[in-house]
Design a protein around this motif. Sequence first.
Motif, mmCIF file in Angstrom:
data_model
loop_
_atom_site.group_PDB
_atom_site.id
_atom_site.type_symbol
_atom_site.label_atom_id
_atom_site.label_comp_id
_atom_site.label_asym_id
_atom_site.label_seq_id
_atom_site.Cartn_x
_atom_site.Cartn_y
_atom_site.Cartn_z
ATOM 1 N N SER A 26 61.614 43.645 8.627
ATOM 2 C CA SER A 26 62.603 44.607 9.095
ATOM 3 C C SER A 26 62.233 45.056 10.508
ATOM 4 N N CYS A 27 63.216 45.066 11.425
ATOM 5 C CA CYS A 27 62.975 45.495 12.802
ATOM 6 C C CYS A 27 64.307 45.793 13.468
ATOM 7 N N SER A 28 64.267 46.144 14.746
ATOM 8 C CA SER A 28 65.473 46.440 15.519
ATOM 9 C C SER A 28 65.519 45.568 16.764
ATOM 10 N N CYS A 29 66.743 45.292 17.199
ATOM 11 C CA CYS A 29 66.955 44.560 18.443
ATOM 12 C C CYS A 29 68.242 45.103 19.076
ATOM 13 N N ASN A 30 68.168 45.442 20.351
ATOM 14 C CA ASN A 30 69.313 46.046 21.035
ATOM 15 C C ASN A 30 69.798 47.296 20.310
ATOM 16 N N SER A 31 68.823 48.082 19.828
ATOM 17 C CA SER A 31 69.102 49.346 19.125
ATOM 18 C C SER A 31 69.873 49.136 17.825
ATOM 19 N N ARG A 32 69.765 47.957 17.245
ATOM 20 C CA ARG A 32 70.455 47.670 15.983
ATOM 21 C C ARG A 32 69.419 47.244 14.955
ATOM 22 N N GLN A 33 69.399 47.944 13.830
ATOM 23 C CA GLN A 33 68.451 47.646 12.759
ATOM 24 C C GLN A 33 68.900 46.412 12.003
ATOM 25 N N GLY A 34 67.944 45.534 11.686
ATOM 26 C CA GLY A 34 68.284 44.316 10.958
ATOM 27 C C GLY A 34 67.041 43.639 10.428
ATOM 28 N N TRP A 35 67.127 42.313 10.283
ATOM 29 C CA TRP A 35 66.030 41.531 9.701
ATOM 30 C C TRP A 35 65.657 40.387 10.629
ATOM 31 N N MET A 36 64.354 40.209 10.811
ATOM 32 C CA MET A 36 63.829 39.059 11.540
ATOM 33 C C MET A 36 63.364 38.016 10.535
ATOM 34 N N TYR A 37 63.857 36.786 10.722
ATOM 35 C CA TYR A 37 63.472 35.670 9.847
ATOM 36 C C TYR A 37 62.626 34.691 10.663
ATOM 37 N N ILE A 38 61.456 34.333 10.125
ATOM 38 C CA ILE A 38 60.559 33.407 10.815
ATOM 39 C C ILE A 38 60.385 32.172 9.941
ATOM 40 N N SER A 39 60.777 31.023 10.470
ATOM 41 C CA SER A 39 60.631 29.759 9.748
ATOM 42 C C SER A 39 59.683 28.844 10.510
ATOM 43 N N GLU A 40 59.592 27.617 10.079
ATOM 44 C CA GLU A 40 58.685 26.661 10.733
ATOM 45 C C GLU A 40 59.030 26.448 12.201
ATOM 46 N N ASN A 41 60.325 26.397 12.516
ATOM 47 C CA ASN A 41 60.744 26.029 13.863
ATOM 48 C C ASN A 41 61.639 27.058 14.539
ATOM 49 N N GLY A 101 64.769 34.073 13.846
ATOM 50 C CA GLY A 101 66.137 34.564 13.875
ATOM 51 C C GLY A 101 66.196 36.059 13.616
ATOM 52 N N PHE A 102 67.228 36.688 14.130
ATOM 53 C CA PHE A 102 67.460 38.112 13.878
ATOM 54 C C PHE A 102 68.924 38.292 13.510
ATOM 55 N N TYR A 103 69.180 39.092 12.455
ATOM 56 C CA TYR A 103 70.553 39.335 12.023
ATOM 57 C C TYR A 103 70.726 40.805 11.688
ATOM 58 N N SER A 104 71.846 41.359 12.186
ATOM 59 C CA SER A 104 72.181 42.759 11.913
ATOM 60 C C SER A 104 73.684 42.882 11.738
ATOM 61 N N TYR A 105 74.076 43.670 10.753
ATOM 62 C CA TYR A 105 75.492 43.963 10.537
ATOM 63 C C TYR A 105 75.607 45.442 10.219
ATOM 64 N N LEU A 106 76.146 46.202 11.166
ATOM 65 C CA LEU A 106 76.263 47.646 11.003
ATOM 66 C C LEU A 106 77.687 48.081 11.314
ATOM 67 N N LEU A 107 78.372 48.581 10.285
ATOM 68 C CA LEU A 107 79.701 49.169 10.450
ATOM 69 C C LEU A 107 80.658 48.257 11.210
ATOM 70 N N GLY A 108 80.675 46.986 10.799
ATOM 71 C CA GLY A 108 81.626 46.033 11.366
ATOM 72 C C GLY A 108 81.155 45.300 12.592
ATOM 73 N N PHE A 109 79.997 45.655 13.146
ATOM 74 C CA PHE A 109 79.468 44.989 14.336
ATOM 75 C C PHE A 109 78.306 44.088 13.940
ATOM 76 N N GLU A 110 78.423 42.814 14.306
ATOM 77 C CA GLU A 110 77.434 41.814 13.915
ATOM 78 C C GLU A 110 76.629 41.380 15.135
ATOM 79 N N LEU A 111 75.317 41.220 14.933
ATOM 80 C CA LEU A 111 74.426 40.696 15.963
ATOM 81 C C LEU A 111 73.593 39.580 15.353
ATOM 82 N N LYS A 112 73.679 38.411 15.967
ATOM 83 C CA LYS A 112 72.974 37.239 15.434
ATOM 84 C C LYS A 112 72.230 36.553 16.579
ATOM 85 N N ILE A 113 70.908 36.385 16.411
ATOM 86 C CA ILE A 113 70.068 35.751 17.429
ATOM 87 C C ILE A 113 69.232 34.663 16.753
ATOM 88 N N LEU A 114 69.198 33.477 17.347
ATOM 89 C CA LEU A 114 68.380 32.375 16.829
ATOM 90 C C LEU A 114 67.626 31.747 17.997
#
Length: 401
Positions: free
Chosen positions: A146-161, A164-177
């Motif tokens: 659990s962490c924040s990015c661009n002042s948006r709370q979400g989840w950081m996923y770490i895989s082999e390669n 990723g970061f994903y956040s969905y708050l009140l209709g606004f989605e932020l997705k980073i890979l």
Amino acid sequence: MPFWGIEQQNQYFTLQKSQEPGNIIFKNVFSTIKNLLDAKQPPYRILFHKDLESVCLQIAISESREAIESAWDWIKINMLPELENISSSFAKEEYVVKKVNAIVSETATNSDADELIQDNNIRNASRTFKKTFDVPATERLVNYYSCSCNSRQGWMYISENFVGFYSYLLGFELKILIELKEVKDIIKEPIRKLFRHSLRIITKDSKEYLFTNMFKRDEVYDLLIQLASDSIQRLLKSTTSKALKDSTTNAINHSPISRESKPEDGDTLISPSSRTNNPLKTILQHRKQNERFRQLFRLPEEEQLIDSINVTYYFQSTTAKATVEKIKHLGILYLSQNFLCFGSSNDTAVLASDMDQSPCSVILPLYTITRLERINNDTYRSELILTIWHKMTHNFKVDIR
């Protein structure tokens, strides 16, 4: 949790589809709660109920209607007739559980690696990660935070390669890979009042991502450093292997050796045999321990740490006055395939006034040991006395006081 509507139903099974609230405000709040709790579920499921008053068992889930209807048809053909012949409700439940477990085990062995993950949280997070991001189906999740990015709370996923970061708050989605091989630098940011426990990732194209509110920042940093290094090493090895392969194509074609397709060294993070037995995070920790062990004693790369134990090391030293002194060091005894090693611990040695303060390191190839004795006494749980080719003895005592 989602609301469920009934699509099909019979005496023992119910096929349901998730339904979100129709009101746009409730829908956004509902999606936000699911994201914050990481509680996303597939939209279709099949439940088994042995009687009307019992708790239902979830036996199948799916992302598509076609797949869930195929499972429903299979259940009607292969399980319903058998259930009709069983009188006891408890026996019916036992039959269904065994049948489903057998199918899941066989399916997981043949295709879905996520089903082989023993940790339920990691398994569910891996499914969410693959559903959210466009990554290969074979990509394996290491851990999530659990962490924040661009002042948006979400989840950081770490895989082999990837990270990723994903956040969905009140209709606004932020997705980073971010692909790990594209990472240029990973920096621990100084602790500030508003951005505590921050980590900055810089890519080769000069893009920067600041992740804050990361309470396990040191663990995330170490994991990303290790995975990024592994990704670069695999890239270099694959590039080198491809160049060598292209330059020797004619020689290979005329070689009597079979040209069956085999993975190149370094293409995979771990061996396939270990994938199904150990969580990836544990395997990475073991790899890190092995690297530190080899660096500490300058051992070959093929050496793997088998076990270690805290001991007190004794040996006799002859001084210039021909007197024999018994010197002892507190430290750790390590065992690998071909070596027995000892490294003193300075931090522990300070606690004992009778301990020698100078560091001590001993490396014994196993083939040099000619005699091994184990002695038990009241003071120590056990004492190992090793004799090597040069008639020198090494005493290792395990102190339990």
